[in-house]
Scaffold this motif. Structure first.
Motif, PDB file in Angstrom:
ATOM      1  N   LEU A 254       0.831  -1.207   0.000  1.00 22.83           N
ATOM      2  CA  LEU A 254       0.000   0.000   0.000  1.00 22.83           C
ATOM      3  C   LEU A 254       0.866   1.259   0.000  1.00 22.83           C
ATOM      4  N   VAL A 261      -0.759   4.235   5.848  1.00 22.11           N
ATOM      5  CA  VAL A 261      -1.170   2.987   6.480  1.00 22.11           C
ATOM      6  C   VAL A 261      -0.974   3.092   7.994  1.00 22.11           C
ATOM      7  N   ALA A 354      -5.534   3.170   4.814  1.00 17.32           N
ATOM      8  CA  ALA A 354      -5.694   1.763   5.187  1.00 17.32           C
ATOM      9  C   ALA A 354      -5.388   1.584   6.659  1.00 17.32           C
ATOM     10  N   CYS A 376     -10.481   5.465   9.507  1.00 22.60           N
ATOM     11  CA  CYS A 376     -10.203   5.095   8.110  1.00 22.60           C
ATOM     12  C   CYS A 376     -10.910   6.062   7.163  1.00 22.60           C
ATOM     13  N   GLU A 381      -9.067   0.875   3.011  1.00 21.70           N
ATOM     14  CA  GLU A 381      -8.932  -0.574   3.156  1.00 21.70           C
ATOM     15  C   GLU A 381      -8.799  -0.954   4.626  1.00 21.70           C
TER      16      GLU A 381
END
Length: 638
Positions: A254, A261, A354, A376, A381
């Motif tokens: 990612l 992330v 994510a 998020c 994700e």
């Protein structure tokens, strides 16, 4: 030619940080001009210190080498002060190379020469030199002579320049070859000194692993690639099946896409391990590691509160063995959640493309929903990774549901099978223990397809574990753990002390073991303290696999980690059989024939019969897998 002992010469180009131009010149001179009796250690770890080189000889002693690749035009001494020139002009130099080298010398002497069996006059066997490879020796000494070294130690921390290592004679003199009668053996030098030194200065497996690419099982690759491009995924599997490695690899994938992330877990110490895994994968695929933020859930909540400018509520006390630990965290979580719900602060709070949660069985559903609905980004994700067999806090009921619609999942679980980390001959032992001694539904480890194929076609390449079970009385636990750790060191020369971890269930026991080991000259990095929750949290935040020294930890805080050699203390007064299972499952195998080690020191009589089964199936040194199915073991699970 001298031999480079550690790391292997083929690994030198992968060092972090890499050798600079001056260090390469000095290393080349040492290798070419010293004879084969000399051993060179490059960037060895001395607990938290890292000299450039340590050079050792079985007769002549040890020299620590510190190289400063200084530009001659940028350093000078003015009015008795060492100065460096930068963009602002001449500034006081913050480095003190001779004092730095003297500090390394003290560490080497204290750890490897000043032992109960050492000669009190052995300190001169440890020398130090500072080399300025772009200065002449006389100009190098004019810069550094007299700075921060006592008069009595002046002759043991010398300064040299480029002319000193231009010839074999100069290198031998520089390194201390003529300190004892032009190469004759010193009466103070003993072979056991070099043996002890070599064991500690060689790279630990933890350090060398950081240069290697991650090896992913098929299940871990599926986690990394997300082939169905699912927005919310959930994965479960037993210990060693590749869950954490797959999660770390997904974070790198990612990050390579430029996405931010957040990696979360409940364990305060585990993010350090995940960060190392993610960094390795990022280097492997060319991703930006700075886009990945591994942390523990309540640390993230505290950061949110700080960022929102809100005064924290009563601090949470993080006591690992609390029977109701979640009640201690409600204040922090609810306050962080309120920050996101406050319209005035929403814009400034962090949100991520994510969010990946490891050891999800330790979470609560309201924590998860807070993350997916408020932290998020829309369309981001989500990944939840769990192993309910390792549920140490009694929170896993929400992830045992097959559909989990209230948590935003619609697809099926991704099931990981096999064990890619656990040594082959340890897998059936752990599986039988889980099925026999852990109440409720369990997900025991099993052999992977790769392991089964190696067992058939390449048995010499199987991951193997030397297992040992020691049954003791409760009061003898600290002494027995210490004795077993020392036995491992005494009997396995290739086992680096930094690759050994002892796991206990009580801080008092851990402190007693650590204190005794340090009295014996074994450096220990541990989290144990009898202080309050704040001090415990700080120790966990500082607990890092790359720190030098043997590791000491509670089972709770080591969950998710791995080590080549694990010594487990099972205390009948404190823990549960689930704790024992988690601790035993931390052993790391390797498909190269090198052995791993598991030693269980147990004061729980309910497990005595299982200890007998371990010994029947093969005590230390045996490679058989062991068939536990026919053994009549007591204390079945309920």
């Amino acid at each position: 030619m001298a031999q480079i002992v550690s790391p292997p010469p083929t690994e030198l180009r992968h060092l972090r940080p890499p050798l600079n131009g001056g260090e390469k010149l000095v290393l080349d001179a040492l290798v070419r001009h010293l004879d084969e009796a000399w051993e060179i250690f490059v960037q060895p770890k001395l607990h938290t210190k890292e000299p450039d080189f340590v050079v050792a000889h079985p007769d002549l002693g040890v020299t620590v080498v510190e190289v400063k690749a200084w530009n001659p035009d940028c350093y000078r001494v003015a009015q008795g002060l060492l100065e460096v020139r930068d963009g602002r002009g001449w500034q006081p130099c913050g480095e003190q190379p001779r004092w730095q080298c003297h500090g390394y010398r003290n560490i080497l002497a204290d750890r490897f020469f000043f032992t109960p069996d050492a000669d009190p006059g052995a300190f001169p066997l440890v020398r130090g030199i500072v080399v300025l490879p772009f200065h002449a020796t006389h100009t190098a000494r004019s810069l550094l002579e007299g700075f921060c070294v006592s008069q009595k130690d002046e002759k043991y921390v010398c300064v040299y320049g480029k002319d000193a290592f231009a010839s074999a004679q100069g290198v031998r003199k520089m390194i201390g070859h003529s300190c004892h009668g032009n190469g004759m053996q010193s009466p103070l030098m003993r072979r056991e000194y070099l043996k002890r030194l070599r064991r500690h200065l060689c790279e630990s497996e933890w350090i060398s692993d950081q240069r290697r690419p991650l090896s992913l099982s098929q299940g871990a690759r599926d986690i990394e690639k997300n082939p169905r491009n699912a927005r919310a995924r959930r994965t479960r599997g037993p210990a060693g099946s590749g869950k954490t490695i797959g999660l770390a690899a997904r974070s790198a994938a990612l990050a390579k896409q430029g996405k931010t992330v957040l990696i979360l877990c409940f364990n305060i110490a585990l993010p350090h391990y995940i960060q190392d895994l993610a960094a390795r994968r990022c280097r492997q695929i060319g991703a930006q590691h700075r886009l990945i933020r591994p942390t523990h859930f309540h640390g993230f909540c505290r950061d949110v509160i700080d960022r929102a400018g809100v005064r924290p509520a009563e601090p949470a006390t993080e006591t690992e063995n609390s029977e109701d630990p979640e009640s201690r965290y409600d204040r922090t979580f609810l306050q962080a959640k309120a920050c996101y719900e406050n319209p005035g602060s929403r814009r400034d709070l962090p949100r991520f493309d994510a969010i990946l949660v490891d050891e999800g069985q330790d979470f609560r559903p309201d924590w998860w929903n807070f993350l997916r609905l408020q932290v998020c980004k829309p369309g981001g994700e989500l990944l939840l990774v769990v192993d309910t067999t390792q549920d140490l806090y009694g929170r896993s009921s929400w992830v045992r549901e097959e559909k989990m619609p209230d948590a935003g999942f619609s697809g099926p679980w991704t099931e990981l099978r096999g064990s890619y980390r656990t040594p082959t001959n340890l897998v059936p032992l752990l599986a039988h223990f889980a099925q026999r001694y852990i109440p409720g539904d369990v997900d025991p480890p099993s052999l992977s397809l790769e392991q089964e194929q190696r067992a058939l076609f390449a048995p010499d390449e199987l991951e193997r574990c030397n297992r040992r079970w020691i049954q003791v009385s409760t009061g003898a636990l600290p002494e027995a753990i210490t004795s077993e750790v020392l036995r491992l060191l005494d009997t396995h020369d290739d086992l680096h002390p930094d690759d050994i971890v002892f796991l206990v269930e009580d801080h008092k026991v851990g402190l007693a073991v650590a204190a005794t080991l340090e009295e014996k000259g074994v450096a220990v990095t541990h989290i144990f303290t009898e202080a309050d929750g704040t001090e415990r949290r700080r120790r966990k935040m500082r607990f890092w696999g790359g720190y030098g020294g043997m590791k000491g930890c509670t089972v709770h805080s080591f969950k998710g980690w791995e080590a080549r050699a694990v010594v487990v203390g099972v205390d009948s007064r404190k823990g549960s059989h689930r704790l024992a299972y988690v601790a035993m499952s931390r052993v790391k195998g390797q498909p190269s024939g090198r052995p791993a080690f598991l030693s269980v020191v147990c004061s729980d009589l309910r497990l005595a019969a299982f200890g007998d089964a371990v010994r029947l199936a093969g005590d230390e040194g045996e490679q058989c897998a062991g068939d536990f199915s026919a053994l009549d073991l007591d204390e079945p699970r309920r």
